[in-house]
Scaffold this motif. Structure first.
Motif, PDB file in Angstrom:
ATOM      1  N   LEU A 547       0.815  -1.211   0.000  1.00 60.11           N
ATOM      2  CA  LEU A 547       0.000   0.000   0.000  1.00 60.11           C
ATOM      3  C   LEU A 547       0.852   1.266   0.000  1.00 60.11           C
ATOM      4  CD1 LEU A 547      -2.758  -1.082   2.563  1.00 60.11           C
ATOM      5  CD2 LEU A 547      -2.866  -1.153   0.062  1.00 60.11           C
ATOM      6  N   SER A 548       1.814   1.361   0.901  1.00 61.00           N
ATOM      7  CA  SER A 548       2.653   2.558   1.013  1.00 61.00           C
ATOM      8  C   SER A 548       3.901   2.220   1.815  1.00 61.00           C
ATOM      9  CB  SER A 548       1.882   3.712   1.684  1.00 61.00           C
ATOM     10  OG  SER A 548       1.496   3.342   2.995  1.00 61.00           O
ATOM     11  N   GLY A 549       4.832   3.214   1.892  1.00 66.29           N
ATOM     12  CA  GLY A 549       6.080   2.995   2.628  1.00 66.29           C
ATOM     13  C   GLY A 549       7.271   3.046   1.697  1.00 66.29           C
ATOM     14  N   VAL A 550       8.320   3.832   2.089  1.00 68.78           N
ATOM     15  CA  VAL A 550       9.467   4.059   1.204  1.00 68.78           C
ATOM     16  C   VAL A 550      10.308   2.809   0.993  1.00 68.78           C
ATOM     17  CG1 VAL A 550       9.617   6.509   1.724  1.00 68.78           C
ATOM     18  CG2 VAL A 550      10.854   4.882   3.156  1.00 68.78           C
ATOM     19  N   THR A 551      10.314   1.886   1.958  1.00 71.64           N
ATOM     20  CA  THR A 551      11.150   0.695   1.810  1.00 71.64           C
ATOM     21  C   THR A 551      10.423  -0.434   1.120  1.00 71.64           C
ATOM     22  OG1 THR A 551      10.522  -0.058   4.028  1.00 71.64           O
ATOM     23  CG2 THR A 551      12.524   1.250   3.832  1.00 71.64           C
ATOM     24  N   GLY A 552       9.134  -0.276   0.841  1.00 75.73           N
ATOM     25  CA  GLY A 552       8.401  -1.286   0.103  1.00 75.73           C
ATOM     26  C   GLY A 552       8.032  -2.486   0.951  1.00 75.73           C
ATOM     27  N   THR A 553       7.444  -3.467   0.297  1.00 75.24           N
ATOM     28  CA  THR A 553       7.084  -4.747   0.912  1.00 75.24           C
ATOM     29  C   THR A 553       7.813  -5.835   0.137  1.00 75.24           C
ATOM     30  OG1 THR A 553       4.903  -3.914   1.543  1.00 75.24           O
ATOM     31  CG2 THR A 553       5.191  -6.301   1.471  1.00 75.24           C
ATOM     32  N   ARG A 554       8.440  -6.754   0.844  1.00 73.24           N
ATOM     33  CA  ARG A 554       9.218  -7.807   0.200  1.00 73.24           C
ATOM     34  C   ARG A 554       8.664  -9.179   0.570  1.00 73.24           C
ATOM     35  NH1 ARG A 554      14.207  -5.793  -1.735  1.00 73.24           N
ATOM     36  NH2 ARG A 554      14.594  -3.649  -1.071  1.00 73.24           N
ATOM     37  N   VAL A 555       8.703 -10.086  -0.392  1.00 76.69           N
ATOM     38  CA  VAL A 555       8.368 -11.489  -0.167  1.00 76.69           C
ATOM     39  C   VAL A 555       9.570 -12.311  -0.600  1.00 76.69           C
ATOM     40  CG1 VAL A 555       6.842 -13.402  -0.789  1.00 76.69           C
ATOM     41  CG2 VAL A 555       5.890 -11.113  -0.469  1.00 76.69           C
ATOM     42  N   ASN A 556      10.139 -13.048   0.342  1.00 75.75           N
ATOM     43  CA  ASN A 556      11.348 -13.846   0.089  1.00 75.75           C
ATOM     44  C   ASN A 556      12.477 -12.984  -0.475  1.00 75.75           C
ATOM     45  OD1 ASN A 556       9.872 -16.105   0.935  1.00 75.75           O
ATOM     46  ND2 ASN A 556       9.195 -16.543  -1.153  1.00 75.75           N
ATOM     47  N   GLY A 557      12.585 -11.743   0.052  1.00 78.04           N
ATOM     48  CA  GLY A 557      13.655 -10.841  -0.339  1.00 78.04           C
ATOM     49  C   GLY A 557      13.398 -10.031  -1.577  1.00 78.04           C
ATOM     50  N   GLU A 558      12.288 -10.265  -2.289  1.00 78.15           N
ATOM     51  CA  GLU A 558      11.986  -9.552  -3.534  1.00 78.15           C
ATOM     52  C   GLU A 558      10.902  -8.509  -3.286  1.00 78.15           C
ATOM     53  OE1 GLU A 558      10.193 -10.449  -8.022  1.00 78.15           O
ATOM     54  OE2 GLU A 558      10.758 -12.101  -6.681  1.00 78.15           O
ATOM     55  N   LYS A 559      11.163  -7.260  -3.723  1.00 74.52           N
ATOM     56  CA  LYS A 559      10.180  -6.194  -3.561  1.00 74.52           C
ATOM     57  C   LYS A 559       8.992  -6.450  -4.483  1.00 74.52           C
ATOM     58  CE  LYS A 559      11.663  -2.048  -2.762  1.00 74.52           C
ATOM     59  NZ  LYS A 559      12.210  -0.665  -2.902  1.00 74.52           N
ATOM     60  N   ILE A 560       7.777  -6.323  -3.955  1.00 76.73           N
ATOM     61  CA  ILE A 560       6.575  -6.664  -4.729  1.00 76.73           C
ATOM     62  C   ILE A 560       5.561  -5.532  -4.654  1.00 76.73           C
ATOM     63  CG2 ILE A 560       6.897  -9.137  -4.420  1.00 76.73           C
ATOM     64  CD1 ILE A 560       4.178  -7.535  -2.412  1.00 76.73           C
ATOM     65  N   ARG A 561       4.661  -5.534  -5.619  1.00 83.95           N
ATOM     66  CA  ARG A 561       3.456  -4.708  -5.538  1.00 83.95           C
ATOM     67  C   ARG A 561       2.272  -5.565  -5.117  1.00 83.95           C
ATOM     68  NH1 ARG A 561       3.980   0.330  -4.782  1.00 83.95           N
ATOM     69  NH2 ARG A 561       1.790   0.512  -5.395  1.00 83.95           N
ATOM     70  N   GLU A 562       2.224  -6.795  -5.639  1.00 80.07           N
ATOM     71  CA  GLU A 562       1.154  -7.736  -5.304  1.00 80.07           C
ATOM     72  C   GLU A 562       1.690  -9.136  -5.536  1.00 80.07           C
ATOM     73  OE1 GLU A 562      -3.102  -8.837  -7.298  1.00 80.07           O
ATOM     74  OE2 GLU A 562      -2.782  -6.731  -6.758  1.00 80.07           O
ATOM     75  N   ARG A 563       1.414 -10.073  -4.639  1.00 75.46           N
ATOM     76  CA  ARG A 563       1.960 -11.420  -4.764  1.00 75.46           C
ATOM     77  C   ARG A 563       1.027 -12.429  -4.100  1.00 75.46           C
ATOM     78  NH1 ARG A 563       7.160 -13.528  -4.898  1.00 75.46           N
ATOM     79  NH2 ARG A 563       7.579 -11.766  -6.287  1.00 75.46           N
ATOM     80  N   VAL A 564       0.723 -13.537  -4.813  1.00 74.24           N
ATOM     81  CA  VAL A 564      -0.004 -14.655  -4.213  1.00 74.24           C
ATOM     82  C   VAL A 564       0.939 -15.366  -3.256  1.00 74.24           C
ATOM     83  CG1 VAL A 564      -1.123 -16.855  -4.670  1.00 74.24           C
ATOM     84  CG2 VAL A 564      -1.545 -14.915  -6.184  1.00 74.24           C
ATOM     85  N   LEU A 565       0.469 -15.644  -2.058  1.00 76.57           N
ATOM     86  CA  LEU A 565       1.312 -16.237  -1.023  1.00 76.57           C
ATOM     87  C   LEU A 565       1.311 -17.754  -1.118  1.00 76.57           C
ATOM     88  CD1 LEU A 565       0.300 -13.933   1.965  1.00 76.57           C
ATOM     89  CD2 LEU A 565       2.481 -13.919   0.737  1.00 76.57           C
ATOM     90  N   ARG A 566       2.472 -18.329  -0.909  1.00 76.88           N
ATOM     91  CA  ARG A 566       2.648 -19.781  -0.875  1.00 76.88           C
ATOM     92  C   ARG A 566       3.126 -20.196   0.510  1.00 76.88           C
ATOM     93  NH1 ARG A 566       3.311 -22.064  -6.135  1.00 76.88           N
ATOM     94  NH2 ARG A 566       3.301 -20.493  -7.797  1.00 76.88           N
ATOM     95  N   HIS A 567       2.957 -21.467   0.785  1.00 73.42           N
ATOM     96  CA  HIS A 567       3.390 -22.004   2.066  1.00 73.42           C
ATOM     97  C   HIS A 567       4.888 -21.745   2.275  1.00 73.42           C
ATOM     98  CE1 HIS A 567       3.776 -24.732   5.443  1.00 73.42           C
ATOM     99  NE2 HIS A 567       4.790 -25.304   4.823  1.00 73.42           N
ATOM    100  N   GLY A 568       5.237 -21.143   3.408  1.00 67.51           N
ATOM    101  CA  GLY A 568       6.640 -20.888   3.733  1.00 67.51           C
ATOM    102  C   GLY A 568       7.150 -19.540   3.294  1.00 67.51           C
ATOM    103  N   ASP A 569       6.329 -18.720   2.607  1.00 64.82           N
ATOM    104  CA  ASP A 569       6.784 -17.396   2.171  1.00 64.82           C
ATOM    105  C   ASP A 569       7.116 -16.508   3.373  1.00 64.82           C
ATOM    106  OD1 ASP A 569       6.664 -17.913  -0.486  1.00 64.82           O
ATOM    107  OD2 ASP A 569       4.773 -16.860  -0.866  1.00 64.82           O
TER     108      ASP A 569
END
Length: 584
Positions: A547-569
């Motif tokens: 949604l917001s924030g200068v450092t972004g949101t990361r899943v498994n170390g990768e910056k994302i805008r939107e991501r389907v979550l998998r087991h262990g993410d």
């Protein structure tokens, strides 16, 4: 080469070709007509760039930019490079004295600490600087851009960023401005240098000019450069001859200076360059305080705070013997400790056709990377050209090599300042065995020779300062989208940093952020009020949306805008880490 971009108050001359014989007239126009006493010239050559720093209207010091390396020069070396490449574009940038001092420190001194922001938390470094209470200059390099922060008694008091950092300057405090600028760089990574030596003496030939030489600067320094070149050939320095003054010539037109950026007027005529070194003004008052003397923390200083006064140096009539010019692209290595004579090279073993070994680089318990010896040799060092790059000021530019030939691996120290160790013993050369640890300061390289059938069992990796949650390979890896009977028995859960579990239900939307209104409230300077949200779609998938924030949101170390979550993410928001799991 691409033009390096350093911070400045204003640009007065932007990449114009200025004939060498017109430089004196140009300097006079800047310092007398425009009444600008402090700034720097930047000339970009095909092989690099040179810089001339001007203090109180006179040349004070010089430097060279070669790629990512900065080195100090004598003033005559700037003019020698100018004479060799007279068609190279020249720029002039206006600064205040505090910024000018900081820039000269980047060229003159070696950093006390050097790191990249993907490995070290800048906020923690600022906390330690404040605890030490030392004045410091922080240099931030990202691509061709350089930023600079002035710290008084360990606390940031002024920031100077290139145009790409304008948004960061809107933050309320200098410390927040610095953090937002650093973590707003491309890919969130920058090189940070911390300098605790905050005094800069003038160049050795800065006192060459007498008061009557204001219109003969180019002539005098070119004569000195010729004398140095002659001394290099003959082994003895001869005094440069005084040539007749050149005919006055016109100077190129300068860009209009913005009113808000106009610096205070200097004296009517250029003063001789000061002999005492420039130093950081660490507290309010007329006298600057050396950084080695502790004092109470000062209030935040505005960027327009006047710099300490400069005393004029006595006029000298004799040309000082300058030091020989340094190599074009090398900065001086730290003093090298004596190294024992290397033993004779081991005999070449029989050819080997088995698996190729690899090395894993660790800092503490954090894995930084893996490197294969497929090509037969890996170099280790601080320079970017090395195969295994260790960005630590205590690591030599070319520290060591690791070779693989004939079924044996050999590590060889290249005369490094701080040595190379194998299993705790300092070595010059050493044949490696499976499991050996090579120590390069605080970094360690684990040498492993894989078996014919490498094991598939995963090993947990410990993160510096915290343990990363580890999923055994036997755990069911289906996504939430699986429609099998087994998947129907699994329930999605979010494991928080404090190990509490939050169940996720279809049709529910969970917002994560620092606001008390968020379902999952997270702390941290870089966590936005509404940072991200987790929701399910019609097919039963759970996804996370930034949604917001200068450092972004990361899943498994990768910056994302939107991501389907998998087991262990693993989800990373600011410095907080959460785990998405499927549990029965």
């Amino acid at each position: 080469m691409a033009s390096p971009r350093f911070p400045a108050t204003a640009t007065l001359l932007d990449a114009k070709v200025v004939p060498l014989e017109k430089f004196d007239a140009l300097l006079a126009k800047v310092t007398r007509e425009r009444q600008i006493g402090d700034g720097y010239f930047l000339q970009v050559h095909p092989e690099g760039a040179t810089v001339l720093f001007v203090v109180n209207g006179s040349p004070y010091a010089a430097g060279r930019v070669a790629g990512e390396l900065l080195a100090s020069l004598e003033i005559h070396e700037f003019f020698a490079a100018y004479s060799r490449q007279p068609q190279s574009p020249l720029s002039f940038f206006v600064t205040d004295k505090r910024l000018l001092l900081g820039l000269m420190i980047l060229f003159r001194h070696r950093p006390a600490l050097q790191f990249t922001t993907d490995l070290v938390d800048v906020a923690e470094v600022l906390t330690r600087l404040a605890a030490r209470g030392r004045d410091a200059i922080v240099g931030i390099r990202s691509g061709e851009e350089w930023g600079l922060t002035v710290c008084a008694r360990g606390k940031p008091v002024a920031n100077y960023f290139p145009p790409s950092g304008t948004e960061a300057l809107k933050e309320p405090s200098p410390a927040e401005q610095l953090l937002v600028y650093v973590y707003g760089r491309p890919n969130g990574m920058a090189m940070v240098d911390i300098y605790e030596e905050t005094r800069v003496a003038p160049a050795g030939d800065a006192t060459l000019l007498a008061s009557e030489d204001s219109g003969r600067i180019t002539e005098r320094y070119l004569a000195l450069a010729a004398a140095v070149q002659e001394a290099d050939r003959e082994g003895a320095l001869t005094s440069p001859m005084h040539a007749p003054p050149p005919e006055p010539v016109g100077a190129p037109e300068l860009a209009p200076l913005p009113e808000a950026a106009a610096p205070p007027p200097p004296p009517a005529a250029p003063e001789p360059v000061p002999e005492p070194p420039l130093m950081l003004e660490s507290q309010a008052g007329p006298a600057p305080t050396p950084v080695s003397e502790p004092a109470p923390a000062p209030p935040a200083l505005p960027s327009a705070t006047p710099a300490p006064a400069f005393e004029p140096a006595p006029v000298v009539e004799r040309v000082p013997a300058p030091s020989p010019p340094p190599e074009p692209t090398k900065a001086p290595e730290p003093a090298t400790l004596s190294v024992a004579a290397a033993p004779a090279a081991p005999p070449v073993p029989a050819p080997h056709t088995g698996p190729v070994p690899e090395l894993s680089l660790y800092l503490g318990e954090k894995l930084l990377g893996k490197f294969s010896l497929t090509k037969g040799e890996l170099s280790v060092g601080r320079n970017p050209g090395n195969d295994i790059l260790i960005e630590n000021v205590g690591v030599s530019r070319r520290h060591a090599t690791i070779r693989w030939a004939g079924g044996q691996a050999l590590v060889e120290d290249l005369g490094s300042a701080n040595g190379t160790y194998v299993n705790g013993q300092k070595v010059a050369r050493q044949i490696l065995q499976d499991g050996d640890e090579i120590l390069v300061l605080k970094h360690r390289l684990l040498f492993r020779l894989p078996k014919e059938k490498p094991a598939t069992k995963a090993e947990p990796i410990l993160d510096a300062g915290q343990t990363t949650m580890f999923i055994e390979p036997g755990v069911i890896p289906q996504m939430v989208t699986a429609k099998s009977e087994t998947a129907a028995k699994l329930r999605p859960r979010l494991i928080l940093p404090d190990l509490k579990k939050v169940a996720l239900a279809e049709g529910e939307e969970i917002v994560l952020g620092s606001s008390p209104e968020c379902r999952i409230q997270l702390s941290g300077m870089f966590v936005a009020k509404a940072h991200a949200k987790i929701l399910s779609d019609r097919e039963g998938q759970f996804k996370i949306v930034h949604l917001s924030g200068v450092t972004g949101t990361r899943v498994n170390g990768e910056k994302i805008r939107e991501r389907v979550l998998r087991h262990g993410d693993e989800i990373e928001i600011g410095k907080q880490r959460l785990l998405f799991r499927l549990e029965r």
